[in-house]
Design a protein around this motif. Structure first.
Motif, PDB file in Angstrom:
ATOM      1  N   PRO A 108       0.816  -1.220   0.000  1.00  0.00           N
ATOM      2  CA  PRO A 108       0.000   0.000   0.000  1.00  0.00           C
ATOM      3  C   PRO A 108       0.847   1.266   0.000  1.00  0.00           C
ATOM      4  N   VAL A 109       1.979   1.234   0.693  1.00  0.00           N
ATOM      5  CA  VAL A 109       2.848   2.409   0.739  1.00  0.00           C
ATOM      6  C   VAL A 109       3.404   2.694  -0.646  1.00  0.00           C
ATOM      7  N   GLN A 110       3.813   1.636  -1.342  1.00  0.00           N
ATOM      8  CA  GLN A 110       4.341   1.821  -2.694  1.00  0.00           C
ATOM      9  C   GLN A 110       3.264   2.345  -3.634  1.00  0.00           C
ATOM     10  N   GLU A 111       2.057   1.793  -3.477  1.00  0.00           N
ATOM     11  CA  GLU A 111       0.955   2.236  -4.357  1.00  0.00           C
ATOM     12  C   GLU A 111       0.639   3.717  -4.154  1.00  0.00           C
ATOM     13  N   VAL A 112       0.518   4.113  -2.889  1.00  0.00           N
ATOM     14  CA  VAL A 112       0.164   5.511  -2.622  1.00  0.00           C
ATOM     15  C   VAL A 112       1.260   6.445  -3.109  1.00  0.00           C
ATOM     16  N   GLU A 113       2.501   6.018  -3.003  1.00  0.00           N
ATOM     17  CA  GLU A 113       3.587   6.857  -3.523  1.00  0.00           C
ATOM     18  C   GLU A 113       3.425   7.075  -5.023  1.00  0.00           C
ATOM     19  N   LYS A 114       3.085   5.978  -5.721  1.00  0.00           N
ATOM     20  CA  LYS A 114       2.915   6.076  -7.164  1.00  0.00           C
ATOM     21  C   LYS A 114       1.733   6.982  -7.512  1.00  0.00           C
ATOM     22  N   GLU A 115       0.653   6.847  -6.728  1.00  0.00           N
ATOM     23  CA  GLU A 115      -0.569   7.590  -7.044  1.00  0.00           C
ATOM     24  C   GLU A 115      -0.446   9.080  -6.733  1.00  0.00           C
ATOM     25  N   THR A 116       0.338   9.416  -5.691  1.00  0.00           N
ATOM     26  CA  THR A 116       0.348  10.812  -5.254  1.00  0.00           C
ATOM     27  C   THR A 116       1.600  11.568  -5.660  1.00  0.00           C
ATOM     28  N   ASN A 117       2.634  10.857  -6.088  1.00  0.00           N
ATOM     29  CA  ASN A 117       3.939  11.474  -6.361  1.00  0.00           C
ATOM     30  C   ASN A 117       4.605  12.009  -5.098  1.00  0.00           C
TER      31      ASN A 117
END
Lengths: 569, 313
Positions: A108-117
């Motif tokens: 989830p941390v990796q996903e949110v990083e990708k989604e939010t920059n």
């Protein structure tokens, strides 16, 4: 002359340094205690009553692109990604001991990083060193951009100058928090500091089953064997315990049954709520509220009635006299004994006290002492962990941090991802469309709790769920369901209408209250256990009333009254 | 001859005496010592058997003299299995060994150098330098100023902080200094200088080879200190990959208590408690075993070291 003055100054500095150093060690223990207290108060979060069923509104978050007009520097005012070019932020977070990996490894941390920059450098702090680390970074001004998972309210008040008033940005930049505040103005009130600004967002959850601490459990197997009904009154309860003691209930030929046990050291297993049988309550603050008035219950006659009744149980050998001194592990060891020893006990859940023996026990309604009313403690913290997310002034782009938090809390799916991890890992939907714990993917030897904390940021991270969201589309685990049902069916009606909750207040008043409480608490713990074990005479009771006066209970109640009135405004 | 017989009789008398009153005394002394031995050894023994027992048996107090494994088991290895399966513990072990090795190397080297220099009468400014050293024994900046210094040196979150910070103890410098003062006499130094030695060669070729005992004592002091230290790691490290063993163990044990107050998921509370209960004693054994094994072999140096360090009139 000047030289002398310098010498004096130096001596003073050295003295202060020494005091600080000595204080550190003492304070550490005290702090840990206080922190535990605070944590109990803060995390046992809940809402008043379960309102309407939570309805998930699918908020579609607009996707930003390069030509968008809502770009402000590098920041998009709404939608995702939050930043045009990737920026790095430092976030301090308390690491749960059950977690087997670090935050950047969690999906989830990796996903949110990708989604939010927004990329995060996580400072993962061990729970045992959390208070020291947070204190140090405030004191030395080497602060991260944001601190997640909760500092104490007093720590926040002391360091308010280092924090960004993030409440000011909510209406412009944080639609999901705005929505929450509109639906639940009480949460906004709880977050507001005395200067009228908001410096923190609340996290964690107001779990529906966390609204009280201990419940009263009784051995149903033994009741059935005796052909007795579930006791409702003090005399019935007495008769049942007596029968437990006199008949060799576990058939081992020894008189080793313990009719009633508890653990006074642990709020989740203590007698505090049991005083409600006589219409008063004891709790960590030793205060109750009736019709808007703050009352110190330990000087009321009802309180004495309760002490006398408990003493009669002790005299008849029905109450475990070790209850005041034993550690929780000892109570658990009694509960888990293969011979089945416990007749009745106070506990958070049957299985936390009795392990594999849990199926013998059922929660029962509070006992009626004939005082006209029965009460049971309600733990009154609104909004979960009210210091769960703060942004510091070291942050160059606080709005990005606020929007990041807002995005994580923007929908039920996002919150689930942050709290329990991706669907299909630690949780899954069953055939009825309800989500349940998923044990299919547990690694060899790992428990579900460990797996959840490994795949998700989980319990220490910055998500917030109301009680309704917590129950949304969820099939509760059996033991949680037993507890929730017991609370709604048997206990809710006995909760006091008003409760005190400790939010933000001035450091001076908070300190004064705490100092008074330390003495009152120590005295009462001693008085209550003595009175229950040895009885209380008229002379002793009068002495008690006098002692309470000399401990400045009136001032303590007055401070809380002022605080309560202010909160209500 | 007469004299010899006399002697014999006297010895016999002495023996006789020993058998009557001294025997009782010896017996009493031995009894007392055995009692003290039991008092000191039992807690250690308790931890060993507790690590092999069912946690519930330990909590009820039914386990006293021998391990109780619980359900149909003689011994309960659950704690050890958990310890050995946990990667964090192994990484902690690795880190601790690294910190201990390099920390001790640095500490001993610096201490010997400082102790030797301060023991030489011809060192200029010996008094003030000693004074400054001793001053730091009594006065420190306190936690927060130290933290700020470490932060400004960019040592936070690096293994270096564990090796450098607190690597030298002034107390040990004083021990080394009095050792050199007492054993490396000025005459020895002068003789070496006449033969063409400088201070450097004298130190390397003569002083160091003659100081094996003090070096081993210091090594032990520093190594044990590094092995057991957790506080600086707690304060200066944020990255779990760098944590030494003691901190990881502390986390596993203390964190489970903190979690009790966290009601957000009831499942985790039970888990953490159970894990801590089964781990507690096994973890103590695993972390102290290396030091425990080392101790008997090196104990004589400890005693010697204290004697060496003592100031002789």
């Amino acid at each position: 002359m000047k030289k002398y003055y310098n010498c004096f100054k130096q001596a003073k500095i050295i003295k202060t340094l020494k005091i600080i150093k000595e204080g550190e060690i003492k304070m550490k223990f005290k702090k840990t205690c206080l922190f535990l207290l605070a944590a109990i108060l803060v995390i046992q979060a809940f809402t008043g009553c379960v309102k309407t069923e939570f309805q998930e509104t699918k908020a579609t978050i607009p996707q930003n692109n390069d030509t968008d007009t809502n770009l402000e520097g590098n920041l998009y005012k709404s939608g995702i990604p939050i930043l045009k070019e990737k920026e790095n932020f430092t976030v301090m977070i308390r690491k749960n001991a059950l977690s087997k990996n670090s935050y950047p490894e969690k999906l989830p941390v990796q996903e949110v990083e990708k989604e939010t920059n927004i990329s995060i450098t996580w400072q993962e702090i061990a729970p045992s060193g959390w208070n020291e680390k947070v204190n140090l970074s405030f004191a030395s001004k080497s602060l991260p951009d944001a601190i997640v998972s909760g500092i104490s309210t007093s720590m926040l008040m002391q360091n308010i100058d280092s924090l960004v008033p993030i409440g000011d940005y909510v209406y412009k930049y944080a639609p999901s928090i705005k929505k929450l505040w509109n639906e639940r103005p009480d949460i906004k009130t709880a977050l507001t500091t005395p200067d009228g600004k908001i410096y923190s967002f609340n996290t964690s959850e107001e779990s529906a089953w966390g609204v009280t601490n201990s419940l009263l459990y009784i051995n149903k197997t033994w009741l059935d064997a005796l052909g007795m009904q579930v006791p409702r009154t003090t005399s019935e309860f007495y008769m049942v315990l007596k029968a437990f003691k006199d008949n060799d209930m576990n058939k081992n030929g020894k008189n080793d049954e313990i009719p009633f046990s508890f653990c006074q050291q642990d709020a989740q297993y203590s007698l505090n709520s049991f005083f409600g049988t006589f219409g008063v309550l004891d709790n960590t603050q030793h205060l109750i509220v009736e019709n808007g008035k703050v009352i110190f219950p330990s000087i009321k006659n009802e309180f004495r009635d309760a002490l006398v009744w408990f003493n009669s149980l002790v005299q008849a050998g029905l109450m475990d006299v070790e209850g005041f001194s034993q550690a929780l592990q000892q109570l658990q060891a009694k509960g888990k004994n293969k011979e089945l020893l416990l007749g009745s006990f106070l506990s958070y859940n049957a299985d936390t006290a009795t392990g594999d023996n849990m199926n013998h026990y059922i929660p029962i309604e509070p006992i009626d002492g004939g005082a006209g009313k029965v009460l049971w403690n309600k733990e009154g913290q609104k909004g979960g962990n009210i210091t769960g997310f703060v942004v510091t002034k070291s942050c160059k782009n606080p709005i990005a941090m606020i929007r990041w938090h807002d995005y994580i809390n923007s929908s039920w799916e996002n919150k689930m991802r942050w709290s329990f991890g991706p669907e299909g890992e630690a949780w899954k939907f069953n055939e009825n469309g309800l989500w349940i714990q998923n044990n299919d993917k547990l690694p060899q030897g790992a428990s579900w709790g460990e797996y959840r904390h490994t795949v998700a940021p989980a319990s220490q991270a910055n998500w917030f769920m109301t009680a309704e969201e917590g129950l949304y589309k969820r099939l509760l685990a059996p033991r949680t369901k037993i507890r929730l049902d017991a609370i709604t069916d048997l206990y809710q009606k006995y909760f006091p209408a008003e409760t005190l909750q400790s939010n933000f207040e001035n450091i001076e008043t908070a300190n004064e209250k705490n100092l008074l409480l330390v003495e009152i608490d120590a005295y009462l713990a001693n008085f209550v256990s003595n009175s229950i074990l040895k009885g209380v005479t008229d002379a002793q009771w009068n002495e008690h009333l006098k002692t309470c006066k000399s401990l400045n209970v009136d001032r303590y109640v007055q401070l809380w009254q002022e605080y309560y009135d202010n909160q209500k405004k | 001859m007469v004299r010899g017989a006399n002697m014999k009789r006297k010895t016999a008398e002495l023996n006789l005496l020993k058998h009557s009153s001294d025997g009782i005394f010896d017996f009493a002394v031995n009894l007392l010592l055995i009692l003290i031995l039991i008092i000191t050894v039992y807690p250690l023994y308790f931890i060993v058997i507790a690590s092999l027992s069912d946690p519930d048996a330990v909590n009820t107090g039914s386990m006293l003299l021998y391990p109780i494994g619980g359900k149909d088991r003689l011994l309960n290895f659950e704690g050890y299995i958990r310890v050995f399966m946990d990667n964090r513990i192994w990484r902690g072990y690795y880190n601790t060994i690294i910190y201990t090795f390099f920390g001790t190397l640095l500490g001993v080297t610096a201490t010997i150098l400082a102790g030797y220099s301060l023991s030489r009468k011809d060192l200029v400014g010996k008094g003030p330098i000693t004074g400054i050293f001793v001053f730091t024994m009594y006065f420190g900046g306190g936690l927060i100023p130290t933290y700020m210094v470490v932060d400004k040196l960019h040592l936070i979150n690096t293994p270096l902080v564990m090796i450098i910070l607190g690597s030298i103890s002034v107390y040990n410098i004083i021990i080394a200094k009095s050792f050199f003062q007492n054993t490396m006499s000025v005459e020895l130094q002068e003789a070496a200088f006449i033969d063409g030695c400088g201070n450097g060669i004298f130190f390397l070729k003569i002083v160091v080879p003659l100081s094996k005992s003090i070096i081993s004592v210091l090594t032990l002091y520093y190594a044990v200190g590094h092995w057991n230290s957790f506080f600086s790691a707690l304060i200066y490290l944020n990255n779990e990959k760098l944590y030494p063993l003691q901190l990881i163990l502390r986390d596993i044990l203390i964190a489970s208590q903190m979690l009790v107050s966290d009601t957000t998921d009831i499942e985790s509370i039970g888990d953490a408690q159970r894990i801590a209960e089964s781990l507690k004693y096994a973890v103590i054994i695993v972390s102290t075993l290396p030091v425990l094994i080392m101790y008997p072999f090196l104990q004589r140096y400890f005693i010697k070291g204290v004697m060496i360090g003592s100031v002789k009139g």
